[in-house]
Design an enzyme around this catalytic site. Structure first.
Site, PDB file in Angstrom:
ATOM      1  N   GLY A   1      40.069 -31.643 -14.333  1.00 51.39           N
ATOM      2  CA  GLY A   1      39.905 -30.245 -14.736  1.00 51.39           C
ATOM      3  C   GLY A   1      41.222 -29.497 -14.627  1.00 51.39           C
TER       4      GLY A   1
ATOM      5  CB  ILE B   1      41.377 -29.606  -3.833  1.00 54.12           C
ATOM      6  CG1 ILE B   1      42.744 -30.141  -3.380  1.00 54.12           C
ATOM      7  CG2 ILE B   1      41.527 -28.165  -4.307  1.00 54.12           C
ATOM      8  CD1 ILE B   1      43.873 -29.990  -4.398  1.00 54.12           C
ATOM      9  CB  THR B   2      35.760 -30.865  -3.902  1.00 53.91           C
ATOM     10  OG1 THR B   2      36.396 -31.699  -4.866  1.00 53.91           O
ATOM     11  CG2 THR B   2      34.373 -30.496  -4.403  1.00 53.91           C
TER      12      THR B   2
ATOM     13  CG  HIS C   1      39.120 -22.649   1.744  1.00 54.62           C
ATOM     14  ND1 HIS C   1      40.139 -21.733   1.612  1.00 54.62           N
ATOM     15  CD2 HIS C   1      38.761 -22.974   0.476  1.00 54.62           C
ATOM     16  CE1 HIS C   1      40.373 -21.521   0.330  1.00 54.62           C
ATOM     17  NE2 HIS C   1      39.549 -22.257  -0.375  1.00 54.62           N
TER      18      HIS C   1
ATOM     19  CG  ASN D   1      30.840 -29.453  -5.774  1.00 57.18           C
ATOM     20  OD1 ASN D   1      30.499 -29.834  -6.894  1.00 57.18           O
ATOM     21  ND2 ASN D   1      31.636 -28.418  -5.594  1.00 57.18           N
TER      22      ASN D   1
END
Length: 320
Positions: free
Chosen positions: A11, A118-119, A175, A95
């Site tokens: 992506g 990073i997902t 995060h 996810n």
């Protein structure tokens, strides 16, 4: 022999990672995606760009996991991005399924790789990835702290009107909305931010607004883009981690790393400063936190634990 970086997910972040890696000539690139055409198209486009800038790397696009065999580094961006109004938690169910497949692929093809995830939702997905893959915890990290810190740095540089490279700071914790920007561990032009507050070079209201903007940095971009989420800064952050590993730079970088007692946290991934070298996460740096910082950090850890409990409800395998 040149190193090999496989990017799982072609992506916006995957494509930008491939481009940055080729510009830096960091490694050969395998761009993997279940949508083969996207992976092949982007790889071909970037490969043709190397003819302009003279980079000497090989790029391929593929939908075959075998092509990622024996990767030195794997960067995972696969998954659905957040849409406006969607929390990072809404992403969890979808996810997790994707990460389970990715973990199985990595275990088979590149069990010795350094894996950067990073997902989103980041901390829980990186923890799930480690459990699903069984790879050592020092070889699996999440990219979040560098991105959050870069946002904090940028907003501070705009407020103080100084170059961003003259600001040294970091953001800890999960995060998400509970991330912990660290004003007490921040310097601008070599001077402590706390001192600048005392002198009123920056006032408390502006700083609080910057901290809030840092926490909402990703959501602000999603709202503006309408379709899609941030990809330039996340990709640049992922490359910095990969480069520190491949070149054994031993940089101290804030990453989502496995804590085994550090900061009073056990058996959990959360954002802390770590040294990344050729062995992966070589050391976790324990900063002394003020009471306020520790309270905020603990609040962030609580949010990560709660989200991981939700993940365990979705997939009982994670309780093992």
């Amino acid at each position: 022999m040149r190193k090999k970086i496989s990017l799982i997910g072609a992506g916006q972040i995957g494509g930008t990672l491939a481009h940055l890696i080729s510009i830096k000539e960091l490694a050969d690139v395998v761009l993997f995606d279940v949508a083969e055409g996207i992976a092949k198209g982007k790889a071909l486009d970037i490969a043709q760009a190397t003819a302009v800038d003279g980079s000497d790397v090989n790029l391929i696009g593929t939908s075959n996991y075998e092509d990622t065999n024996n990767s030195d580094v794997i960067i995972i961006t696969a998954g659905v991005p957040r849409k406006p109004g969607m929390t990072r938690d809404d992403l969890l169910g979808t996810n997790l399924k994707i990460i389970k497949q990715v973990a199985e692929g990595i275990k088979k093809t590149s069990p010795n790789a350094f894996v950067i995830c990073i997902t989103n939702p980041l901390d829980v997905i990186v923890m799930a990835l480690q459990k699903y893959s069984g790879l050592p915890t020092n070889k699996i990290v999440g990219m979040a702290g560098i991105l959050d810190s870069s946002r904090f740095k940028y907003f501070l540089s705009q407020e103080l009107k100084i170059p961003v490279k003259n600001i040294d700071t970091l953001v800890l914790g999960g995060h998400g909305d509970t991330m912990v920007p660290m004003p007490n561990h921040t310097t601008a032009n070599g001077r402590a931010l706390t001192q600048l507050l005392e002198e009123n070079t920056i006032n408390k209201k502006s700083l609080d607004s910057i901290i809030s903007k840092t926490r909402k940095g990703g959501a602000e971009i999603i709202k503006l883009l309408e379709k899609g989420s941030a990809f330039y800064a996340p990709a640049a952050s992922g490359v910095e981690m990969a480069e520190s590993y491949i070149k054994n730079l031993k940089k101290t970088l804030p990453c989502a790393a496995y804590l085994n007692g550090e900061y009073g946290v056990k058996d959990l991934y959360a954002g802390v400063p770590v040294i990344i070298g050729s062995k992966g996460v070589e050391k976790i740096i324990e900063l002394s936190l003020s009471k306020d910082e520790k309270d905020n950090f603990d609040l962030s850890i609580k949010a990560v634990k709660e989200l991981f409990s939700s993940a365990v409800k979705i997939d009982k395998d994670l309780a093992k």
